[in-house]
Scaffold this motif. Structure first.
Motif, PDB file in Angstrom:
ATOM      1  N   PRO A 128       0.844  -1.352   0.005  1.00  0.00           N
ATOM      2  CA  PRO A 128      -0.085   0.009  -0.106  1.00  0.00           C
ATOM      3  C   PRO A 128       0.969   1.134   0.015  1.00  0.00           C
ATOM      4  O   PRO A 128       0.201   2.040  -0.498  1.00  0.00           O
ATOM      5  N   PHE A 129       2.128   1.190   0.271  1.00  0.00           N
ATOM      6  CA  PHE A 129       3.102   2.435   0.325  1.00  0.00           C
ATOM      7  C   PHE A 129       3.740   2.134  -0.990  1.00  0.00           C
ATOM      8  O   PHE A 129       5.090   3.005  -1.212  1.00  0.00           O
ATOM      9  N   GLY A 130       3.692   1.236  -1.825  1.00  0.00           N
ATOM     10  CA  GLY A 130       4.362   1.303  -3.312  1.00  0.00           C
ATOM     11  C   GLY A 130       5.553   0.634  -2.997  1.00  0.00           C
ATOM     12  O   GLY A 130       6.371   0.674  -3.802  1.00  0.00           O
ATOM     13  N   HIS A 131       5.851  -0.049  -1.790  1.00  0.00           N
ATOM     14  CA  HIS A 131       7.011  -1.016  -1.322  1.00  0.00           C
ATOM     15  C   HIS A 131       7.957  -0.058  -0.959  1.00  0.00           C
ATOM     16  O   HIS A 131       8.761  -0.154   0.096  1.00  0.00           O
ATOM     17  N   SER A 132       8.466   0.934  -1.699  1.00  0.00           N
ATOM     18  CA  SER A 132       9.535   1.861  -1.551  1.00  0.00           C
ATOM     19  C   SER A 132       9.089   3.299  -1.150  1.00  0.00           C
ATOM     20  O   SER A 132       9.929   4.008  -0.652  1.00  0.00           O
ATOM     21  N   GLY A 133       7.782   3.421  -0.766  1.00  0.00           N
ATOM     22  CA  GLY A 133       7.171   4.643  -0.114  1.00  0.00           C
ATOM     23  C   GLY A 133       7.062   5.562  -1.202  1.00  0.00           C
ATOM     24  O   GLY A 133       6.681   6.870  -0.670  1.00  0.00           O
ATOM     25  N   GLY A 187      -3.722  16.099  10.276  1.00  0.00           N
ATOM     26  CA  GLY A 187      -2.542  16.211  11.233  1.00  0.00           C
ATOM     27  C   GLY A 187      -2.239  14.657  11.676  1.00  0.00           C
ATOM     28  O   GLY A 187      -1.720  14.162  12.828  1.00  0.00           O
ATOM     29  N   VAL A 188      -2.100  13.841  10.470  1.00  0.00           N
ATOM     30  CA  VAL A 188      -1.387  12.643  10.564  1.00  0.00           C
ATOM     31  C   VAL A 188      -0.486  12.227   9.686  1.00  0.00           C
ATOM     32  O   VAL A 188       0.014  13.109   8.708  1.00  0.00           O
ATOM     33  N   ALA A 189       0.303  11.133   9.286  1.00  0.00           N
ATOM     34  CA  ALA A 189       1.275  10.875   8.547  1.00  0.00           C
ATOM     35  C   ALA A 189       0.871  10.403   7.356  1.00  0.00           C
ATOM     36  O   ALA A 189      -0.109   9.972   7.097  1.00  0.00           O
ATOM     37  N   PRO A 190       1.665  10.822   6.199  1.00  0.00           N
ATOM     38  CA  PRO A 190       0.928  10.264   4.975  1.00  0.00           C
ATOM     39  C   PRO A 190       0.819   8.935   4.748  1.00  0.00           C
ATOM     40  O   PRO A 190      -0.274   8.331   3.878  1.00  0.00           O
ATOM     41  N   ALA A 191       1.414   7.974   5.324  1.00  0.00           N
ATOM     42  CA  ALA A 191       1.272   6.540   5.359  1.00  0.00           C
ATOM     43  C   ALA A 191      -0.038   6.248   5.808  1.00  0.00           C
ATOM     44  O   ALA A 191      -0.911   5.417   5.206  1.00  0.00           O
ATOM     45  N   GLN A 192      -0.440   7.055   6.845  1.00  0.00           N
ATOM     46  CA  GLN A 192      -2.048   6.554   7.361  1.00  0.00           C
ATOM     47  C   GLN A 192      -3.014   7.251   6.196  1.00  0.00           C
ATOM     48  O   GLN A 192      -4.115   6.292   6.285  1.00  0.00           O
ATOM     49  N   ILE A 193      -2.708   8.267   5.385  1.00  0.00           N
ATOM     50  CA  ILE A 193      -3.664   8.558   4.342  1.00  0.00           C
ATOM     51  C   ILE A 193      -3.791   7.473   3.200  1.00  0.00           C
ATOM     52  O   ILE A 193      -4.729   7.196   2.862  1.00  0.00           O
ATOM     53  N   ALA A 194      -2.433   6.958   2.823  1.00  0.00           N
ATOM     54  CA  ALA A 194      -2.562   5.950   2.130  1.00  0.00           C
ATOM     55  C   ALA A 194      -3.222   4.567   2.473  1.00  0.00           C
ATOM     56  O   ALA A 194      -3.727   3.833   1.616  1.00  0.00           O
ATOM     57  N   LEU A 195      -3.323   4.356   3.751  1.00  0.00           N
ATOM     58  CA  LEU A 195      -4.043   3.039   4.222  1.00  0.00           C
ATOM     59  C   LEU A 195      -5.514   3.656   4.302  1.00  0.00           C
ATOM     60  O   LEU A 195      -6.251   2.613   3.978  1.00  0.00           O
ATOM     61  N   ALA A 196      -5.705   4.740   4.942  1.00  0.00           N
ATOM     62  CA  ALA A 196      -7.319   4.825   4.761  1.00  0.00           C
ATOM     63  C   ALA A 196      -7.810   5.073   3.564  1.00  0.00           C
ATOM     64  O   ALA A 196      -8.956   4.562   3.064  1.00  0.00           O
ATOM     65  N   TRP A 197      -7.135   5.673   2.565  1.00  0.00           N
ATOM     66  CA  TRP A 197      -7.560   5.789   1.093  1.00  0.00           C
ATOM     67  C   TRP A 197      -7.753   4.200   0.385  1.00  0.00           C
ATOM     68  O   TRP A 197      -8.681   3.933  -0.157  1.00  0.00           O
ATOM     69  N   ALA A 198      -6.882   3.134   0.841  1.00  0.00           N
ATOM     70  CA  ALA A 198      -7.157   2.008   0.179  1.00  0.00           C
ATOM     71  C   ALA A 198      -8.309   1.333   1.137  1.00  0.00           C
ATOM     72  O   ALA A 198      -9.182   0.573   0.371  1.00  0.00           O
TER      73      ALA A 198
END
Ligand code: NAP
Length: 278
Positions: A193-198, A214-225
């Motif tokens: 979900p982070f494209g493996h390499s971020g 107010g969160v980290a980009p990784a959390q947005i990528a997870l919520a998006w999926a």
């Protein structure tokens, strides 16, 4: 917590843990075991592995972590395509069970399509299920033509999931595979979900949406999926801070404006794209 229903009525958490490249000495085994255990403590109890990962060392490491905690986890493992024959599936599953230290794998996937006829693999999965060695079976890296062919094989409609690459820079499945699986009630498991390499985490749109919440980009990528009700997401995290961040992503609700901002920078597909693989 957001959960996904598998076709046989089993409910699994929509956010789990990937384990590719663990058990390979990138971190100490103790750190990797602690990160995985922390994820289970936080409810990331679906664990994805494969006989391929570290030549079985990922399964062995998981086996140590879940000792005494078998009832808390939902285990997913995968068989190599070259082991997907009648005898090969039996033997590969027996090896995975031994490494994991369990009597049953909850969901067993064909890692990608190989040369062995699908009908043979499906029959072998059926035999494992009847023997109680797996709970359900599925596939990985299958595009729509493969899925359609699978549905035509005796017993092929028992497929519980298709595990495929899905992140903001790789969303071709939204055009056909994702809606097709939803109609068939086959869950989709989003890997990398982070494209493996971020890379998707460094996108301006994803970082701006993260800033707004107010969160980290990784959390947005997870919520998006996870915005799709039948998608299960399996990030891999060896860093305990990452594990905590990922677990907290379940609380994020993306707005229409957030999704539009991500769409503008990472457009959804307008035509058929062949399935991306890692
Ligand atoms: N079926 C298939 O063919 C297939 C293919 C690829 C992957 N998979 C499965 O999908 C799982 C996930 O994919 P992946 O391992 O390729 O990559 P991924 O989950 O997209 O990314 C893993 C990377 O992201 C980092 N990370 C984790 N949480 C983070 C956070 N909150 N913030 C920033 N960085 C973070 C990890 O670092 P740290 O480890 O340092 O925390 C690691 O470097 C695999 O582990 C595997 O189980 C399946």
């Amino acid at each position: 917590m957001h959960r996904v229903h598998l076709p046989d009525g089993v409910d699994v958490p929509a956010l789990g843990q990937g384990t590719w490249l663990i058990g390979e000495g990138r971190r100490s085994a103790r750190e990797e075991e602690a990160a995985l255990a922390l994820g289970i403590d936080l409810g990331l109890s679906l664990i994805d592995t494969a006989e391929m990962y570290g030549d079985g060392r990922s399964e062995e490491l998981i086996g140590r972590v879940i000792m005494g905690r078998r009832g808390e986890v939902f285990l997913v493992s995968k068989v190599y395509p070259h082991n997907a024959s009648t005898a090969g599936v039996q033997a590969a599953c027996a090896r995975s069970l031994k490494r994991l230290g369990v009597e049953k794998i909850d969901l067993y996937l064909l890692h990608w399509r190989g040369g062995i006829p699908l009908a043979e693999t499906v029959a072998a999965f059926g035999a494992l299920k009847r023997a109680g060695k797996i709970g359900a079976w599925g596939v990985s890296n299958f595009d729509i033509a493969d899925m359609t062919e699978l549905m035509g094989v005796p017993g092929g409609d028992a497929c519980a999931t298709n595990q495929v690459l899905y992140h903001p820079d790789s969303r071709g499945i939204e055009y056909d595979l994702l809606p097709w699986c939803a109609r068939q009630k086959i869950s989709v498991m989003a890997y990398s979900p982070f494209g493996h390499s971020g890379t998707p985490l460094r996108s301006k749109a994803v970082t701006e949406v993260a800033r707004r919440h107010g969160v980290a980009p990784a959390q947005i990528a997870l919520a998006w999926a996870m915005r799709h009700p039948h998608v299960i997401v399996i990030p891999k995290a060896g860093d305990p801070a990452h594990v905590r961040e990922n677990a907290a992503a379940r609380k994020i609700m993306l707005t229409v404006e957030d999704l539009a901002m991500i769409d503008a920078a990472h457009p959804p597909p307008r035509r058929k794209q062949s399935l991306d693989l890692l």
